[in-house]
Design a protein around this motif. Structure first.
Motif, PDB file in Angstrom:
ATOM      1  N   THR A 101       0.767  -1.162  -0.031  1.00 49.31           N
ATOM      2  CA  THR A 101       0.005  -0.003   0.026  1.00 49.31           C
ATOM      3  C   THR A 101       0.779   1.159  -0.184  1.00 49.31           C
ATOM      4  OG1 THR A 101      -1.859  -1.269   1.220  1.00 49.31           O
ATOM      5  CG2 THR A 101      -1.842   1.184   1.398  1.00 49.31           C
TER       6      THR A 101
ATOM      7  N   HIS B 290      -4.506  -3.610  -3.145  1.00 50.68           N
ATOM      8  CA  HIS B 290      -4.109  -5.038  -2.955  1.00 50.68           C
ATOM      9  C   HIS B 290      -5.008  -5.896  -4.129  1.00 50.68           C
ATOM     10  CE1 HIS B 290      -1.591  -5.449   0.587  1.00 50.68           C
ATOM     11  NE2 HIS B 290      -2.551  -4.421   0.842  1.00 50.68           N
ATOM     12  N   ASP B 291      -5.604  -5.185  -5.016  1.00 55.00           N
ATOM     13  CA  ASP B 291      -6.449  -5.734  -5.976  1.00 55.00           C
ATOM     14  C   ASP B 291      -5.820  -6.164  -7.124  1.00 55.00           C
ATOM     15  OD1 ASP B 291      -8.530  -4.800  -4.305  1.00 55.00           O
ATOM     16  OD2 ASP B 291      -9.617  -3.648  -5.861  1.00 55.00           O
ATOM     17  N   ALA B 292      -6.311  -7.191  -7.666  1.00 51.50           N
ATOM     18  CA  ALA B 292      -5.429  -7.660  -9.107  1.00 51.50           C
ATOM     19  C   ALA B 292      -5.413  -6.652 -10.271  1.00 51.50           C
ATOM     20  CB  ALA B 292      -6.134  -9.305  -9.463  1.00 51.50           C
ATOM     21  N   SER B 293      -6.457  -5.992 -10.360  1.00 57.36           N
ATOM     22  CA  SER B 293      -6.686  -5.010 -11.149  1.00 57.36           C
ATOM     23  C   SER B 293      -7.134  -3.635 -10.664  1.00 57.36           C
ATOM     24  CB  SER B 293      -7.397  -5.544 -12.638  1.00 57.36           C
ATOM     25  OG  SER B 293      -8.544  -5.859 -12.198  1.00 57.36           O
ATOM     26  N   THR B 294      -6.841  -2.505 -11.208  1.00 50.71           N
ATOM     27  CA  THR B 294      -7.365  -1.357 -10.538  1.00 50.71           C
ATOM     28  C   THR B 294      -8.897  -1.216 -11.202  1.00 50.71           C
ATOM     29  OG1 THR B 294      -5.089  -0.407 -10.952  1.00 50.71           O
ATOM     30  CG2 THR B 294      -6.826   1.209 -10.503  1.00 50.71           C
ATOM     31  N   PRO B 295      -9.867  -0.766 -10.397  1.00 44.02           N
ATOM     32  CA  PRO B 295     -11.168  -0.408 -10.550  1.00 44.02           C
ATOM     33  C   PRO B 295     -11.225   0.345 -11.967  1.00 44.02           C
ATOM     34  CG  PRO B 295     -10.877  -0.262  -8.262  1.00 44.02           C
ATOM     35  CD  PRO B 295      -9.582  -0.297  -8.802  1.00 44.02           C
TER      36      PRO B 295
ATOM     37  N   HIS C 117      -7.330   0.604  -3.173  1.00 47.76           N
ATOM     38  CA  HIS C 117      -7.613  -0.761  -3.678  1.00 47.76           C
ATOM     39  C   HIS C 117      -6.276  -1.445  -4.156  1.00 47.76           C
ATOM     40  CE1 HIS C 117     -11.716  -0.704  -4.585  1.00 47.76           C
ATOM     41  NE2 HIS C 117     -11.705   0.664  -4.817  1.00 47.76           N
TER      42      HIS C 117
ATOM     43  N   ALA D 297      -2.710  -3.948 -12.098  1.00 45.68           N
ATOM     44  CA  ALA D 297      -2.669  -3.788 -10.544  1.00 45.68           C
ATOM     45  C   ALA D 297      -2.440  -2.299 -10.434  1.00 45.68           C
ATOM     46  CB  ALA D 297      -1.690  -4.725 -10.000  1.00 45.68           C
TER      47      ALA D 297
END
Length: 417
Positions: free
Chosen positions: A254, A317-322, A315, A380
Motif C-alpha cells: 500500500t 491489493h486488487d489484482a486490477s485497478t477498478p 485498492h 494492478a
C-alpha cells in the motif's frame, strides 16, 4: 516652548492626509502595467484560500469515484477557477499596494472561506448556499471591475466599451448564480455548466477581438501567478496520497503504491515548470486567451488526479485497478498533456524554439494516447501508477533533450538569473 504643541497636531493632520491618500486610491486603469511587478505576499495568501475550496470540492470523488460525482467536481472546480482567474487578473492589471486593494482582497477571502464550507456538497444539498455565496463573490468582482471602467473613462476612453461589456458579463453571471439557488440540483448544475462555458466563450471572444492584447501585457508576475495555481493543484495530489494512506491498511504494498502515485504528481511538476512554467506567453490576444484557458483543463486534470489517489491506494491489493479509478487517472494524465500542448503553442518561445516544441507536442500527444491505453489495460494499482510515471518521464526526457540541444530551457533561465 509655546509652539511645540502646535507642531504635533499639524504633523498628525499631515499624516492623516497622507494615510487617506495611500489607503483608498483608485485602481490602476488599463495600460498602467507594472512590468517589473512581483507577486505580493497578499496574493500568495489569496491563492491559499482556494486550496480549501478545491480540497472540499474533491472530497465527494475521493469517497466514491463515479461519473456523477466527477461531473459535479468538474463544474465546481471550474467555477472556482473562474473566480481565481477574475480575482488574480484584477490584481495583476489594476491592483495596488494600498489599503483599498488589501481590504477588497480580504473581503474576497472571507467569502471564499464560506464558499469552501459548501463546496463538498455543492452538487446536491449544499448547492443553494454555494450558489448564493458564489454570487456574493461575483458582486464584489463586478464592483471592482466597474471602478476600473470609471478610471478608463478619463485615462483609457478607448477601453470603456470593452470594460463595460465585461462588467455586464460579471453582473449577468451573479444574477444567474442567484437564480440557480432556487432550482433543483440537476437544473442548477446545468446552469452552472452553461455559465462556465459562457466564460470560456467570453475569453475567446476577448482574444479574437484583441481586447486582451490592448489591456494586458504579459509579465513575469502574470506567469508566476498561474504557476502558483499549478502548485496549488499539485498539492491536491499530495493531499490525496496522504488521505489514501491514512485511510488504508498501511503495509509495504500500500505504501509503495502511494509513493508511486505521488511521483505522478511530481511528473506533472517536472513537465509543467520545464516546458511552460516561467515562460511568457505571446502578446497577441489569441495567444493570451489560449494561454489562460489552457491552464483550466491542466489544473482540473491535476486536481482530479489528486482526488483519484484515494481510491487507487484503497485498492492497492486488487489484482486490477477498478475501472472508474483507471479512467479518472489515465484520463487526467491525457487531458493534462493535451492542455500542455495548447499552453506551449501560446508561448513566445514556441517560435524561437520550434525545433524543441514541435517534437515535444508530438511526444505529449502520444503520451496522452498511451496513458489512455494503460487505463484500458487496468493493471494492478502499483503497476498502473508506475506506467503513468513512465509515460510522464519519457515526455519530460523528450523535452529536456530538446532544450539542452537547443541551448534553452530551465538551465538557460538559471544561468541568466
Amino acid at each position: 516652548m509655546k509652539t511645540q504643541p502646535s507642531k504635533l497636531p499639524r504633523s498628525n493632520r499631515q499624516a492623516l492626509r497622507l494615510f487617506k491618500t495611500w489607503f483608498w486610491r483608485p485602481p490602476r486603469p488599463h495600460g498602467d502595467t507594472i512590468v517589473d511587478r512581483r507577486v505580493s505576499p497578499l496574493e500568495l495568501l489569496y491563492d491559499l484560500v482556494y486550496v480549501a475550496v478545491i480540497s472540499q470540492a474533491g472530497l465527494g470523488v475521493a469517497e466514491q469515484v463515479s461519473l456523477t460525482r466527477l461531473a459535479d467536481f468538474a463544474v465546481v472546480f471550474s467555477l472556482t477557477w473562474i473566480a481565481w482567474t477574475n480575482g488574480s487578473l484584477y490584481l495583476e492589471l489594476h491592483g495596488r499596494s494600498d489599503g483599498r486593494t488589501r481590504t477588497y482582497v480580504f473581503v474576497q477571502m472571507g467569502i471564499l472561506a464560506i464558499l469552501a464550507v459548501f463546496a463538498r456538497r455543492a452538487g446536491d444539498r449544499a448547492g443553494p448556499a454555494f450558489a448564493l455565496t458564489y454570487s456574493a463573490f461575483l458582486v464584489v468582482m463586478t464592483w471592482l471591475w466597474y471602478t476600473v471602467r470609471r478610471q478608463d473613462v478619463t485615462k483609457r476612453p478607448e477601453m470603456v466599451d470593452e470594460t463595460g461589456r465585461f462588467v455586464v458579463a460579471m453582473a449577468v453571471s451573479a444574477a444567474l448564480m442567484v437564480g440557480s439557488a432556487y432550482l433543483p440540483a440537476q437544473p442548477r448544475l446545468i446552469v452552472w455548466t452553461v455559465l462556465v462555458a459562457g466564460w470560456v466563450v467570453v475569453l475567446l471572444l476577448m482574444g479574437r477581438s484583441r481586447i486582451l492584447s490592448r489591456g494586458m501585457t504579459p509579465t513575469d508576475s502574470l506567469v508566476e501567478r498561474f504557476g502558483t495555481f499549478a502548485i496549488i493543484v499539485l498539492g491536491e495530489v499530495v493531499f490525496g496520497v496522504v488521505d489514501g494512506l491514512s485511510l488504508a491498511h498501511r503495509d509495504i504494498e500500500t505504501i509503495f503504491t502511494g509513493m508511486v502515485a505521488l511521483v505522478v504528481g511530481f511528473g506533472f511538476w517536472w513537465i509543467y515548470f520545464d516546458v511552460v512554467g516561467g515562460r511568457l506567453p505571446k502578446g497577441d490576444g489569441r495567444a493570451l486567451a489560449n494561454w489562460i484557458l489552457g491552464h483550466h483543463p491542466l489544473a482540473l486534470s491535476i486536481a482530479a488526479a489528486g482526488v483519484g489517489m484515494v481510491s487507487l491506494i484503497a485498492h492497492a491489493h486488487d489484482a486490477s485497478t477498478p475501472a472508474p479509478t483507471t479512467w479518472l487517472l489515465s484520463g487526467a494524465v491525457a487531458v493534462g498533456l493535451i492542455a500542455l500542448i495548447l499552453i506551449s503553442r501560446a508561448l513566445s518561445d514556441a517560435a524561437r524554439l520550434a525545433a524543441v516544441y514541435r517534437p515535444l507536442e508530438i511526444a505529449m500527444a502520444i503520451g496522452a494516447v498511451v496513458s489512455l491505453l494503460v487505463g484500458v489495460a487496468r493493471p494492478a494499482p502499483w503497476i498502473f501508477a508506475l506506467l503513468l510515471v513512465v509515460v510522464l518521464t519519457l515526455v519530460w526526457a523528450v523535452a529536456i533533450r530538446g532544450f539542452l540541444l537547443a541551448g534553452g530551457g530551465s538551465l538557460r533561465r538559471e544561468a541568466k538569473g
